[in-house]
Write a protein that holds these residues in place. Structure first.
Motif, mmCIF file in Angstrom:
data_model
loop_
_atom_site.group_PDB
_atom_site.id
_atom_site.type_symbol
_atom_site.label_atom_id
_atom_site.label_comp_id
_atom_site.label_asym_id
_atom_site.label_seq_id
_atom_site.Cartn_x
_atom_site.Cartn_y
_atom_site.Cartn_z
ATOM 1 N N ASN A 7 0.823 -1.203 0.000
ATOM 2 C CA ASN A 7 0.000 0.000 0.000
ATOM 3 C C ASN A 7 0.859 1.256 0.000
ATOM 4 N N GLN A 11 -3.592 4.687 -0.392
ATOM 5 C CA GLN A 11 -4.392 3.465 -0.341
ATOM 6 C C GLN A 11 -4.669 3.001 1.090
ATOM 7 N N MET A 12 -4.015 3.611 2.041
ATOM 8 C CA MET A 12 -4.159 3.192 3.437
ATOM 9 C C MET A 12 -5.438 3.744 4.038
ATOM 10 N N SER A 13 -5.938 3.048 5.042
ATOM 11 C CA SER A 13 -7.137 3.509 5.741
ATOM 12 C C SER A 13 -6.820 4.834 6.438
ATOM 13 N N PRO A 14 -7.852 5.645 6.695
ATOM 14 C CA PRO A 14 -7.611 6.913 7.400
ATOM 15 C C PRO A 14 -6.900 6.729 8.746
ATOM 16 N N ALA A 15 -7.214 5.656 9.478
ATOM 17 C CA ALA A 15 -6.584 5.425 10.784
ATOM 18 C C ALA A 15 -5.088 5.150 10.625
ATOM 19 N N GLN A 17 -3.297 6.107 7.937
ATOM 20 C CA GLN A 17 -2.723 7.344 7.414
ATOM 21 C C GLN A 17 -2.361 8.299 8.549
ATOM 22 N N ASP A 40 -3.708 -4.279 6.172
ATOM 23 C CA ASP A 40 -4.828 -4.665 7.023
ATOM 24 C C ASP A 40 -4.726 -3.945 8.367
ATOM 25 N N GLU A 41 -5.790 -3.249 8.753
ATOM 26 C CA GLU A 41 -5.770 -2.499 10.015
ATOM 27 C C GLU A 41 -5.513 -3.388 11.223
ATOM 28 N N TYR A 44 -1.845 -4.251 11.239
ATOM 29 C CA TYR A 44 -1.055 -3.048 11.514
ATOM 30 C C TYR A 44 -1.123 -2.676 12.993
#
Length: 176
Positions: A7, A11-15, A17, A40-41, A44
């Motif tokens: 990613n 492309q990363m989730s807001p959390a 990012q 994957d959150e 991560y």
């Protein structure tokens, strides 16, 4: 080149990012392991919690011992990327160039107490496939050298963390 698509920030989730932004501002880039974990959150944030609690927070073991474990296990596992990353982290946490060089030469080369050498050798043994062969007497020997149950568990947890992160890095050819 990594064996899997990693990613990029966009492309990363807001959390994730939110966690990435300070790193980007400070260094201008994100490492490949960060990008891999960011797929994957759950992965991560579970990994990030381990890094915070095991390595960055003040714990029952000194930063010098924790980073020595990081370097030794990463070297044992052939994870060049992790060795390189932890050389930098070790410097940030106050380890001297001499200590880092000694650790990378192996436990016998480290200028430290016999007790610390015993703990580091124990961690190397704990990182191996046949760690189930470790005997109670080996743990008792560490206690006899002054280590508490909590310190021994912490050292093995850090060892396990590096087996985990080295496996991710090696399997997906990060840092090559």
């Amino acid at each position: 080149m990594a064996h899997i698509a990693l990613n990029e920030f966009e492309q990363m989730s807001p959390a994730i990012q939110e966690k990435a932004r300070p790193i980007l501002e400070k260094t201008g880039k994100l490492g490949e392991i960060f990008k891999l974990l960011a797929l994957d959150e759950n992965i991560y944030f579970a990994t990030d919690a381990m890094v915070q609690r095991f390595l960055l927070d003040q714990t029952h073991l000194s930063y010098e011992i924790k980073e020595s474990i990081a370097l030794l296990i990463s070297k044992e596992n052939g994870c060049k990327m992790c060795v390189d990353v932890h050389k930098g982290i070790a410097k940030m946490l106050g380890l001297s160039e001499q200590r880092i060089d000694e650790v990378l030469e192996g436990v016998d080369a480290i200028t430290t107490s016999e007790a610390e050498k015993a703990l580091l050798n124990f961690c190397i043994k704990a990182s191996k496939k046949e760690n189930y062969k470790i005997l109670k007497e080996e743990i008792d020997a560490l206690k006899g050298l002054g280590y508490s149950d909590v310190q021994i568990v912490e050292a093995v947890a850090i060892t396990g963390y590096f087996n985990y992160i080295n496996t991710l890095s090696n399997v997906f050819a990060l840092g090559e």
